[in-house]
Write a protein that holds these residues in place. Structure first.
Motif, PDB file in Angstrom:
ATOM      1  N   ASN A  40      -4.293 -11.501  -4.909  1.00  0.00           N
ATOM      2  CA  ASN A  40      -5.405 -11.292  -3.976  1.00  0.00           C
ATOM      3  C   ASN A  40      -5.157 -10.111  -3.052  1.00  0.00           C
ATOM      4  OD1 ASN A  40      -6.693 -13.567  -5.039  1.00  0.00           O
ATOM      5  ND2 ASN A  40      -5.659 -14.949  -3.629  1.00  0.00           N
ATOM      6  N   ILE A  41      -3.926  -9.958  -2.602  1.00  0.00           N
ATOM      7  CA  ILE A  41      -3.619  -8.846  -1.683  1.00  0.00           C
ATOM      8  C   ILE A  41      -3.698  -7.514  -2.418  1.00  0.00           C
ATOM      9  CG2 ILE A  41      -1.787  -7.823  -0.290  1.00  0.00           C
ATOM     10  CD1 ILE A  41      -0.917 -10.595   0.500  1.00  0.00           C
ATOM     11  N   GLN A  42      -3.187  -7.481  -3.637  1.00  0.00           N
ATOM     12  CA  GLN A  42      -3.250  -6.236  -4.407  1.00  0.00           C
ATOM     13  C   GLN A  42      -4.686  -5.854  -4.710  1.00  0.00           C
ATOM     14  OE1 GLN A  42      -0.668  -4.402  -4.985  1.00  0.00           O
ATOM     15  NE2 GLN A  42      -1.668  -2.820  -6.214  1.00  0.00           N
ATOM     16  N   GLY A  43      -5.566  -6.840  -4.897  1.00  0.00           N
ATOM     17  CA  GLY A  43      -6.973  -6.531  -5.122  1.00  0.00           C
ATOM     18  C   GLY A  43      -7.634  -5.870  -3.939  1.00  0.00           C
ATOM     19  N   ARG A  44      -7.126  -6.144  -2.745  1.00  0.00           N
ATOM     20  CA  ARG A  44      -7.679  -5.501  -1.551  1.00  0.00           C
ATOM     21  C   ARG A  44      -7.296  -4.040  -1.452  1.00  0.00           C
ATOM     22  NH1 ARG A  44      -5.642  -9.654   2.944  1.00  0.00           N
ATOM     23  NH2 ARG A  44      -6.361  -7.971   4.326  1.00  0.00           N
ATOM     24  N   LEU A  45      -6.280  -3.609  -2.216  1.00  0.00           N
ATOM     25  CA  LEU A  45      -5.859  -2.207  -2.197  1.00  0.00           C
ATOM     26  C   LEU A  45      -6.639  -1.346  -3.182  1.00  0.00           C
ATOM     27  CD1 LEU A  45      -1.991  -2.686  -2.019  1.00  0.00           C
ATOM     28  CD2 LEU A  45      -3.491  -1.934  -0.173  1.00  0.00           C
ATOM     29  N   VAL A  46      -7.321  -1.968  -4.126  1.00  0.00           N
ATOM     30  CA  VAL A  46      -8.053  -1.220  -5.143  1.00  0.00           C
ATOM     31  C   VAL A  46      -9.305  -0.614  -4.532  1.00  0.00           C
ATOM     32  CG1 VAL A  46      -9.230  -1.369  -7.359  1.00  0.00           C
ATOM     33  CG2 VAL A  46      -7.148  -2.686  -6.971  1.00  0.00           C
ATOM     34  N   ARG A  47      -9.485   0.668  -4.722  1.00  0.00           N
ATOM     35  CA  ARG A  47     -10.652   1.371  -4.181  1.00  0.00           C
ATOM     36  C   ARG A  47     -11.602   1.856  -5.277  1.00  0.00           C
ATOM     37  NH1 ARG A  47      -8.805  -0.819  -0.493  1.00  0.00           N
ATOM     38  NH2 ARG A  47      -8.174  -0.023   1.540  1.00  0.00           N
ATOM     39  N   SER A  48     -11.070   2.144  -6.456  1.00  0.00           N
ATOM     40  CA  SER A  48     -11.883   2.673  -7.551  1.00  0.00           C
ATOM     41  C   SER A  48     -11.761   1.748  -8.749  1.00  0.00           C
ATOM     42  CB  SER A  48     -11.429   4.089  -7.906  1.00  0.00           C
ATOM     43  OG  SER A  48     -12.169   4.595  -8.994  1.00  0.00           O
ATOM     44  N   LEU A  49     -12.890   1.499  -9.431  1.00  0.00           N
ATOM     45  CA  LEU A  49     -12.895   0.560 -10.550  1.00  0.00           C
ATOM     46  C   LEU A  49     -13.974   0.973 -11.551  1.00  0.00           C
ATOM     47  CD1 LEU A  49     -11.595  -2.098 -11.553  1.00  0.00           C
ATOM     48  CD2 LEU A  49     -13.520  -3.287 -10.512  1.00  0.00           C
ATOM     49  N   LYS A  50     -13.626   0.868 -12.836  1.00  0.00           N
ATOM     50  CA  LYS A  50     -14.571   1.086 -13.926  1.00  0.00           C
ATOM     51  C   LYS A  50     -14.834  -0.258 -14.592  1.00  0.00           C
ATOM     52  CE  LYS A  50     -14.265   4.769 -16.392  1.00  0.00           C
ATOM     53  NZ  LYS A  50     -13.797   5.811 -17.364  1.00  0.00           N
ATOM     54  N   ASN A  70     -12.801  -4.371  -1.294  1.00  0.00           N
ATOM     55  CA  ASN A  70     -12.794  -3.097  -0.570  1.00  0.00           C
ATOM     56  C   ASN A  70     -13.082  -1.908  -1.479  1.00  0.00           C
ATOM     57  OD1 ASN A  70     -12.064  -4.449   1.814  1.00  0.00           O
ATOM     58  ND2 ASN A  70      -9.897  -4.340   1.281  1.00  0.00           N
ATOM     59  N   LEU A  71     -13.885  -2.107  -2.503  1.00  0.00           N
ATOM     60  CA  LEU A  71     -14.193  -1.026  -3.427  1.00  0.00           C
ATOM     61  C   LEU A  71     -15.045   0.051  -2.764  1.00  0.00           C
ATOM     62  CD1 LEU A  71     -15.006  -2.975  -6.726  1.00  0.00           C
ATOM     63  CD2 LEU A  71     -13.000  -1.571  -6.270  1.00  0.00           C
ATOM     64  N   THR A  72     -14.728   1.305  -3.098  1.00  0.00           N
ATOM     65  CA  THR A  72     -15.532   2.439  -2.629  1.00  0.00           C
ATOM     66  C   THR A  72     -16.088   3.274  -3.785  1.00  0.00           C
ATOM     67  OG1 THR A  72     -13.526   3.792  -2.431  1.00  0.00           O
ATOM     68  CG2 THR A  72     -14.244   2.584  -0.470  1.00  0.00           C
ATOM     69  N   HIS A  73     -15.455   3.218  -4.969  1.00  0.00           N
ATOM     70  CA  HIS A  73     -15.910   3.965  -6.132  1.00  0.00           C
ATOM     71  C   HIS A  73     -16.071   2.985  -7.302  1.00  0.00           C
ATOM     72  CE1 HIS A  73     -14.122   6.962  -3.530  1.00  0.00           C
ATOM     73  NE2 HIS A  73     -14.644   7.928  -4.243  1.00  0.00           N
ATOM     74  N   VAL A  74     -17.276   2.856  -7.830  1.00  0.00           N
ATOM     75  CA  VAL A  74     -17.565   1.913  -8.899  1.00  0.00           C
ATOM     76  C   VAL A  74     -18.319   2.643 -10.003  1.00  0.00           C
ATOM     77  CG1 VAL A  74     -18.680  -0.257  -9.536  1.00  0.00           C
ATOM     78  CG2 VAL A  74     -17.643  -0.015  -7.280  1.00  0.00           C
ATOM     79  N   ASP A  75     -17.853   2.464 -11.243  1.00  0.00           N
ATOM     80  CA  ASP A  75     -18.482   3.044 -12.426  1.00  0.00           C
ATOM     81  C   ASP A  75     -19.018   1.901 -13.278  1.00  0.00           C
ATOM     82  OD1 ASP A  75     -19.311   4.412 -14.624  1.00  0.00           O
ATOM     83  OD2 ASP A  75     -17.352   5.244 -15.160  1.00  0.00           O
ATOM     84  N   GLY A  84       0.800  -1.220   0.000  1.00  0.00           N
ATOM     85  CA  GLY A  84       0.000   0.000   0.000  1.00  0.00           C
ATOM     86  C   GLY A  84       0.827   1.261   0.000  1.00  0.00           C
ATOM     87  N   ARG A  85       2.098   1.159   0.413  1.00  0.00           N
ATOM     88  CA  ARG A  85       2.963   2.341   0.436  1.00  0.00           C
ATOM     89  C   ARG A  85       3.727   2.554  -0.875  1.00  0.00           C
ATOM     90  NH1 ARG A  85       3.796   4.112   5.744  1.00  0.00           N
ATOM     91  NH2 ARG A  85       2.863   2.763   7.320  1.00  0.00           N
ATOM     92  N   MET A  86       3.551   1.645  -1.805  1.00  0.00           N
ATOM     93  CA  MET A  86       4.228   1.792  -3.094  1.00  0.00           C
ATOM     94  C   MET A  86       3.507   2.834  -3.940  1.00  0.00           C
ATOM     95  SD  MET A  86       5.041  -2.187  -4.021  1.00  0.00           S
ATOM     96  CE  MET A  86       5.868  -1.704  -5.535  1.00  0.00           C
TER      97      MET A  86
END
Length: 487
Positions: free
Chosen positions: A104-114, A132-137, A85-87
């Motif tokens: 799988n771990i990197q997918g947990r860092l994604v917050r926005s997705l189209k 852990n999505l918060t913004h979905v288009d 997450g710090r990268m």
């Protein structure tokens, strides 16, 4: 005399040798400490490396290629998640390709997705990959279009491919839109899997799909809804914490859906915490705008794009007591019948007025607009049609203007600009760009003196004259005399 030897003392039992640690010891030790399974296996593999038999140097270790060991297996998922997450964002995309664990771990860092494919939602892979999505288009995935077509139709945030044999009929998007049942089912799955959703964009949903989102996603704050109608707004009314809302009712050539005063009243009574509202292609009148102003007392920004409001709706803006920004975009008229001046009222807290690609030929509607916006301080006019000198002179009724921006106003001249600017005693910033009828040689000495005391000035009204000034002395622009000489 007989001699009997004394009985020999029994040798004490030898001290038992300490048994070397086995795999089971490491297993039990690490299992009881509630550590992940991967470090346990890794410890089992490394145990022979720490203790070598000096009597048998030829003995083979259990894991000989120590340099090729994935040492990240020693890290728990939470620690590795914190490191990744710090990268920087530019280096995160390649992390998906390392291994399945990193995927799988990197997918947990994604917050926005189209989302581009609706099947990604219905199969459940969206929730598993990105929990852990918060913004979905979902705007593009709601439209079924051929991917191998070279014809792309684009409008705002919606894009779709068309076949070469399509006919330019009305409402193209409605023919290629997913069914309401499919969209509602996908919204329900998304709401159950992403309860922390904060922003959502969707096309063609019904009130049932939006109700499931409102019940599960209590933190939803921003919503963009295309092909909206009065019935759909019943579901939006359940979003109690909604702050930013964009409603698109009807778009010429794409789809037709109607939002009237009934829907605006339902919206106003349900979403009382709205801060920013945009109405695009929506109908309505004085009653709907009044209901929004009375119920949504926190509303600070209102945008109307290509509106189809009935005459007299401008008077409803006076009920928006905390409105600070008013925007008009692509409007064919401001108000077809504003009514008597005594019923218009004004917005006391209004600070910014933006006009973009609007028709300003109707003098009565423009005058009524400036009367309602009497307290405005910033005026921005960009690429508007019909802004002549007599129309622009109506802006002099706004006495507190501090910032003026004019861009693409080809009918306005220096003669019409100067008296309005002098009437604003508090003007501090001026921006004039691409207004070809405003000439540099027509600027009076008094106007030049005013320019010298402004805090900010950007004066580029005539692009041609500016280009000629920049090329002066370079020899260019003289029929190629510098580069093309006769020999």
């Amino acid at each position: 005399m007989s001699f009997q030897p004394s009985p020999k003392k029994a040798n004490p039992s030898p001290k038992p040798k300490r048994r070397a640690s086995s795999w089971s010891d490491f297993w039990v030790k690490n299992t009881h400490s509630n550590k992940p399974l991967n470090p346990v296996i890794f410890t089992m593999q490394l145990s022979p490396l720490s203790k070598k038999d000096p009597d048998n140097p030829k003995a083979q270790t259990f894991f000989s290629n120590f340099s090729k060991i994935d040492r990240t297996l020693l890290l728990p998922d939470e620690v590795l998640l914190n490191i990744l997450g710090r990268m920087p964002d530019s280096q995160r995309l390649s992390n998906f390709l390392v291994c399945k664990r990193w995927l799988n771990i990197q997918g947990r860092l994604v917050r926005s997705l189209k989302v581009l494919d609706w099947g990604f939602i219905e199969s459940g892979r969206l929730i598993v990959r990105f929990p852990n999505l918060t913004h979905v288009d979902l705007s593009r995935s709601c439209v079924v279009s051929p991917r191998n077509s070279g014809i792309l139709l684009h409008h705002g945030s919606i894009s779709m491919h068309l076949n070469t044999g399509f006919s330019p009929i009305y409402r193209i998007l409605e023919e290629n839109l997913l069914s309401v049942e499919v969209i509602d089912r996908g919204l329900k799955m998304l709401a159950n899997g992403c309860p922390n959703l904060c922003k959502l964009m969707v096309v063609g949903a019904s009130e049932y799909g939006l109700l499931s989102v409102a019940e599960e996603c209590l933190t939803l704050q921003e919503l963009e809804l295309h092909k909206c109608s009065d019935n759909v707004l019943r579901g939006i009314a359940g979003c109690k914490n909604l702050q930013i809302l964009k409603l698109v009712g009807s778009v010429d050539g794409f789809y037709a859906s109607w939002v009237t005063d009934i829907g605006l009243t339902i919206l106003a009574q349900g979403c009382r915490r709205l801060v920013r509202l945009e109405l695009s292609g929506c109908e309505g009148s004085f009653d709907g705008i009044k209901a929004i102003g009375q119920c949504c007392q926190m509303l600070e920004e209102l945008t109307l794009c290509d509106h189809r409001m009935d005459g007299g709706w401008l008077a409803g803006l006076s009920y928006c007591e905390n409105l600070k920004t008013l925007r008009f975009e692509s409007c064919r008229t401001i108000d077809s019948n504003p009514g008597p001046d005594e019923f218009l009222g004004l917005c006391p807290a209004l600070e910014r007025l933006h006009l973009q690609k609007c028709h300003l030929r109707d003098k009565n509607s423009v005058r009524a607009m400036f009367m309602v916006c009497h307290a405005v301080r910033d005026i921005v006019v960009q690429d508007c049609w019909g802004l002549e000198n007599d129309i622009f002179s109506l802006a002099s009724s706004c006495r507190r203007v501090k910032y003026l921006s004019l861009e693409g106003c080809s009918l306005l001249t220096t003669e019409g600009l100067e008296p309005v600017i002098f009437s604003w005693k508090e003007l501090q910033s001026l921006r004039v760009i691409s207004c070809k009828s405003i000439k540099d040689n027509e600027v009076s000495p008094a106007l030049s003196t005013l320019f010298s005391v402004l805090k900010e000035l950007k004066w580029r009204p005539d692009t041609k004259s500016l280009l000629a000034a920049s090329l002066a002395g370079s020899g260019m622009g003289r029929r190629g005399g510098k580069f093309f000489k006769r020999t």
